[in-house]
Design a protein around this motif. Structure first.
Motif, PDB file in Angstrom:
ATOM      1  N   UNK A   5       0.783  -1.229   0.000  1.00 28.98           N
ATOM      2  CA  UNK A   5       0.000   0.000   0.000  1.00 28.98           C
ATOM      3  C   UNK A   5       0.811   1.273   0.000  1.00 28.98           C
ATOM      4  N   UNK A   6       2.133   1.185   0.139  1.00 29.82           N
ATOM      5  CA  UNK A   6       2.953   2.412   0.157  1.00 29.82           C
ATOM      6  C   UNK A   6       4.155   2.322  -0.778  1.00 29.82           C
ATOM      7  N   UNK A   7       4.084   1.378  -1.722  1.00 35.42           N
ATOM      8  CA  UNK A   7       5.186   1.220  -2.648  1.00 35.42           C
ATOM      9  C   UNK A   7       4.931   1.902  -3.978  1.00 35.42           C
ATOM     10  N   UNK A   8       5.908   2.616  -4.485  1.00 35.28           N
ATOM     11  CA  UNK A   8       5.790   3.305  -5.763  1.00 35.28           C
ATOM     12  C   UNK A   8       6.509   2.513  -6.853  1.00 35.28           C
ATOM     13  N   UNK A   9       5.987   2.607  -8.084  1.00 34.90           N
ATOM     14  CA  UNK A   9       6.603   1.988  -9.249  1.00 34.90           C
ATOM     15  C   UNK A   9       6.595   3.014 -10.372  1.00 34.90           C
ATOM     16  N   UNK A  10       7.722   3.194 -11.043  1.00 34.33           N
ATOM     17  CA  UNK A  10       7.789   4.152 -12.159  1.00 34.33           C
ATOM     18  C   UNK A  10       8.715   3.592 -13.233  1.00 34.33           C
ATOM     19  N   UNK A  11       8.508   4.043 -14.457  1.00 39.58           N
ATOM     20  CA  UNK A  11       9.315   3.578 -15.595  1.00 39.58           C
ATOM     21  C   UNK A  11       9.989   4.763 -16.268  1.00 39.58           C
ATOM     22  N   UNK A  12      11.231   4.543 -16.699  1.00 37.38           N
ATOM     23  CA  UNK A  12      11.972   5.581 -17.395  1.00 37.38           C
ATOM     24  C   UNK A  12      13.005   4.946 -18.303  1.00 37.38           C
ATOM     25  N   UNK A  13      13.821   5.759 -18.958  1.00 37.98           N
ATOM     26  CA  UNK A  13      14.811   5.216 -19.909  1.00 37.98           C
ATOM     27  C   UNK A  13      15.920   4.439 -19.222  1.00 37.98           C
ATOM     28  N   UNK A  14      16.409   3.417 -19.914  1.00 42.56           N
ATOM     29  CA  UNK A  14      17.544   2.637 -19.421  1.00 42.56           C
ATOM     30  C   UNK A  14      18.699   3.590 -19.114  1.00 42.56           C
ATOM     31  N   UNK A  15      19.200   3.557 -17.889  1.00 38.32           N
ATOM     32  CA  UNK A  15      20.224   4.519 -17.499  1.00 38.32           C
ATOM     33  C   UNK A  15      21.535   4.289 -18.251  1.00 38.32           C
ATOM     34  N   UNK A  16      21.813   3.035 -18.582  1.00 41.08           N
ATOM     35  CA  UNK A  16      23.046   2.754 -19.318  1.00 41.08           C
ATOM     36  C   UNK A  16      22.946   3.281 -20.748  1.00 41.08           C
ATOM     37  N   UNK A  17      21.834   3.016 -21.415  1.00 39.37           N
ATOM     38  CA  UNK A  17      21.651   3.523 -22.778  1.00 39.37           C
ATOM     39  C   UNK A  17      21.663   5.051 -22.779  1.00 39.37           C
ATOM     40  N   UNK A  18      21.012   5.647 -21.784  1.00 46.77           N
ATOM     41  CA  UNK A  18      20.970   7.116 -21.715  1.00 46.77           C
ATOM     42  C   UNK A  18      22.371   7.677 -21.517  1.00 46.77           C
ATOM     43  N   UNK A  19      23.160   7.033 -20.644  1.00 51.24           N
ATOM     44  CA  UNK A  19      24.512   7.516 -20.368  1.00 51.24           C
ATOM     45  C   UNK A  19      25.420   7.371 -21.580  1.00 51.24           C
ATOM     46  N   UNK A  20      25.198   6.306 -22.374  1.00 49.09           N
ATOM     47  CA  UNK A  20      26.061   6.025 -23.523  1.00 49.09           C
ATOM     48  C   UNK A  20      25.516   6.620 -24.823  1.00 49.09           C
ATOM     49  N   UNK A  21      24.373   7.305 -24.745  1.00 50.00           N
ATOM     50  CA  UNK A  21      23.816   7.948 -25.937  1.00 50.00           C
ATOM     51  C   UNK A  21      23.200   6.980 -26.925  1.00 50.00           C
TER      52      UNK A  21
END
Length: 289
Positions: free
Chosen positions: A101-117
């Motif tokens: 009841x107090x857990x959050x879930x979110x989605x975003x870009x792969x951090x490795x792909x984002x870091x490596x362009x």
């Protein structure tokens, strides 16, 4: 140097935790969130630096360089490390978070792909959970969106069709700092790349694959396991695919097996810094005691 000092002191000043070893969920401390916000900002730079080492022959093929790289990786124990998990385990974890009841879930870009362009799809595969979801939605407002547990499970299943490996990440080598389920493309994932080169960065999961050789239809008629395995865990003998000790337990080959010759079984005496046995017994009641 300031970042290293803060992170190395973090275990002493983090008072409250997320995933206890007994499998319960509790609220994180403000200090813990502040430290991780700083990491979220610096993460791309850290990943780029580590990727440069992974791509260098001196650091991964030269005996001296490889030893130095391995030593450096061990010194950075407090940075995020992952444990490979199969879909059934990640499903139980998502349901546990939802039931809390107090857990959050979110989605975003792969951090490795984002870091490596890298722009290759699927790009949005970074499934942040618990305090990690709150942090990344705050630090990268335009890139992360909230998910329902049902949406998260549907996406996790879709990621498997793209050969993405589910990896549960935590800082400090502790499940108490669990913050994300990465869905990793081994070609670009920096921690997975480090593991493939120097056996650091991620840990094997609580399960491993076993094969019923009698049911295996052979690599000439199938061979899907060879195509999908990223950990060099498949060996071919007499035309049939077997599993060696490199298996990390992602389970991707199990569903793709044409002869239904594969299944996941628990590892004996399993224990990892991130997934403790007590936690596994909480989310997987049938896990051997």
């Amino acid at each position: 140097m300031l970042l290293l000092l803060i992170l190395s002191l973090a275990p002493l000043i983090a008072i409250l935790h997320i995933l206890r070893e007994d499998g319960t969920l509790v609220k994180e401390s403000k200090i813990q969130k502040s430290i991780h916000k700083l990491y979220a900002i610096l993460e791309p730079t850290i990943l780029k630096s580590m990727n440069m080492l992974i791509k260098s022959k001196f650091w991964t093929e030269n005996k001296i360089g490889k030893a130095m790289f391995k030593t450096l990786a061990k010194m950075l124990w407090f940075l995020p490390h992952g444990v490979v998990i199969d879909y059934n385990t990640v499903e139980k974890l998502i349901k546990m978070i939802a039931e809390s009841g107090n857990g959050h879930i979110a989605i975003g870009p792969c951090v490795c792909k984002r870091a490596l362009g890298i722009k290759e799809e699927p790009l949005n595969t970074d499934l942040t959970i618990l305090y990690g979801a709150e942090i990344y939605k705050e630090v990268l407002k335009e890139e992360y969106r909230e998910l329902t547990p049902e949406e998260a499970l549907r996406l996790l299943k879709e990621f498997e069709d793209h050969k993405l490996i589910h990896e549960l990440f935590a800082c400090m080598n502790k499940g108490t700092w669990t913050f994300v389920i990465c869905n990793c493309d081994a070609r670009y994932c920096v921690p997975t790349g480090a593991y493939l080169k120097i056996k650091e960065g991620i840990f094997p999961g609580p399960f491993k694959v076993v094969v019923d050789i009698e049911k295996c239809v052979g690599v000439e008629d199938c061979g899907k396991c060879l195509e999908i395995c990223s950990f060099n865990a498949i060996e071919v003998h007499d035309g049939k695919a077997r599993v060696n000790d490199n298996c990390m337990g992602c389970g991707l080959c199990v569903e793709k097996c044409s002869g239904n010759a594969r299944k996941l079984v628990p590892r004996e005496n399993y224990d990892s810094p991130i997934l403790k046995r007590e936690f596994l017994l909480k989310i997987l009641p049938d896990y051997p005691r």
